[in-house]
Design an enzyme around this catalytic site. Structure first.
Site, PDB file in Angstrom:
ATOM      1  N   HIS A  50       0.819  -1.222   0.000  1.00  0.00           N
ATOM      2  CA  HIS A  50       0.000   0.000   0.000  1.00  0.00           C
ATOM      3  C   HIS A  50       0.852   1.269   0.000  1.00  0.00           C
ATOM      4  O   HIS A  50       0.575   2.238   0.715  1.00  0.00           O
ATOM      5  CB  HIS A  50      -0.966  -0.003   1.174  1.00  0.00           C
ATOM      6  N   HIS A  73     -10.025   1.054   0.958  1.00  0.00           N
ATOM      7  CA  HIS A  73      -9.879  -0.210   1.686  1.00  0.00           C
ATOM      8  C   HIS A  73     -11.019  -0.426   2.688  1.00  0.00           C
ATOM      9  O   HIS A  73     -10.799  -0.922   3.795  1.00  0.00           O
ATOM     10  CB  HIS A  73      -8.539  -0.240   2.410  1.00  0.00           C
ATOM     11  N   GLU A 111     -11.325  -4.339  -3.346  1.00  0.00           N
ATOM     12  CA  GLU A 111     -10.460  -3.209  -3.693  1.00  0.00           C
ATOM     13  C   GLU A 111     -10.209  -3.173  -5.204  1.00  0.00           C
ATOM     14  O   GLU A 111      -9.479  -3.994  -5.746  1.00  0.00           O
ATOM     15  CB  GLU A 111      -9.131  -3.326  -2.954  1.00  0.00           C
TER      16      GLU A 111
END
Length: 351
Positions: A107, A177, A316
């Site tokens: 991420h 998320h 996602e």
């Protein structure tokens, strides 16, 4: 329909976290926080018209910035998901990014998720957040601005419009998320929810869940959601791309996908409440993650709910993980001083 602003809380740094609540004409609402530009709550009616919060999260800001709690509802940038060996190259130049999980980047290193975003604009039905990252911060090239406009419609559609602008050629893979639980009952796992994903293939992974570059066939495997069925039907079956005890945490390669063209990616539904959510995107992939890495202890969430093992499902929308290191994966670079845009919608209705 309207919008209100309040103070959600204060971080240990002294930074104030604001909350923007959009309410539509039917009374459904979404609350969005400047922390990580995240979704803090999303109240959607069930089959009887009773509102319930369909996303996991917390009553206090401090819990959102702990990566062990799974990036609850937060925006992710610059590059969502995994980058193998925390490095990639653009036009022969190698860039090195944070090794914030194992030997890889997860991420983007977490900076976008765990900091305060600027609220740039509001209307009666939208909030626009932005976050700026200077050239070479966390190893990524380009003075980089990510802007996300959230719109909540009277038809219970939550639209996320992402805009990226950089002064250098760079990479971007933004996502949100949020973990969804359409039953609004986190005393139960997500395993009774019904799911369909419009994909016939997935990205094969190694033991660290990093893409190998190969695409695997889904048909007939425990990962196949081409026909709607319960998440829990096969979640614990052994399979090469699944870590035992974790369950689904995998990228699905969406069918017939043209980058920039909106299409339905997935359908999530809860029979008991009657709530249904469609995910639409113009990106080629979607990560299915059922919270299998979250703690099994009863981590306190909102209003006595639980943020813990398999209590929510994240869907996602994204480019494939590690696309920056696989030239045959569908991907689009951000060109200098040229906006890159992508849109995701969560469309809520009744079964």
């Amino acid at each position: 329909m309207g919008i209100s602003r309040s103070v959600f809380g204060t971080l240990e740094s002294g930074e104030i976290v604001d909350l923007y609540k959009i309410t539509n004409k039917n009374g459904a609402s979404v609350s969005l926080m400047t922390l990580g530009g995240g979704i803090q709550s999303l109240n959607i009616p069930d089959k009887n018209g009773v509102l319930g919060d369909v996303v996991l999260g917390f009553d206090e800001p401090k819990y959102y910035i702990d990566p062990d709690f799974g990036y609850q509802g937060l925006l992710v940038g610059r590059f969502a998901n995994r980058i193998r060996d925390a490095k990639f190259s653009i036009d022969g130049v190698e860039y090195n990014t944070p090794k914030n999980q194992g030997t890889w980047t997860l991420h983007g290193g977490g900076r976008f998720s765990f900091n305060i975003w600027k609220a740039e604009d509001t209307t009666d039905h939208s909030v626009t957040f932005s976050f700026f990252s200077p050239d070479m911060q966390d190893g990524f090239p380009g003075n980089f601005k990510l802007t996300v406009k959230y719109t909540f419609t009277d038809d219970n559609i939550l639209r996320l419009e992402y805009t990226v602008l950089s002064d250098k050629k760079t990479v971007a893979n933004p996502t949100n998320h949020a973990y969804f639980n359409l039953s609004c009952d986190t005393s139960k796992t997500i395993e009774e929810h019904l799911l369909k994903i419009n994909a016939d293939r997935f990205t094969e992974t190694d033991g660290d869940q990093l893409p190998t570059g190969e695409l695997g066939a889904l048909k007939g495997t425990m990962m196949d959601f081409s026909q709607m069925h319960k998440i829990g039907d096969r979640i614990d079956e052994p399979f090469r791309a699944i870590i035992n005890g974790v369950g689904y945490d995998n990228n699905y390669c969406l069918n017939n996908r043209e980058i920039g063209k909106m299409a339905q990616a997935a359908i999530l539904a809860d029979e008991a409440s009657g709530r249904k959510m469609e995910v639409w995107t113009d990106l080629p992939g979607i990560q299915l993650y059922c919270g299998g890495w979250l703690k099994k202890s009863k981590t306190a969430g909102k209003n006595g709910s639980f943020v813990t093992y398999r209590r929510g499902v994240a869907l996602e929308t994204q480019f494939y993980p590690d696309s920056v290191n696989h030239s045959d994966f569908p991907f689009k670079y951000v060109e200098p001083n040229k906006e890159f845009k992508t849109t995701t919608e969560f469309r809520f209705s009744i079964l």
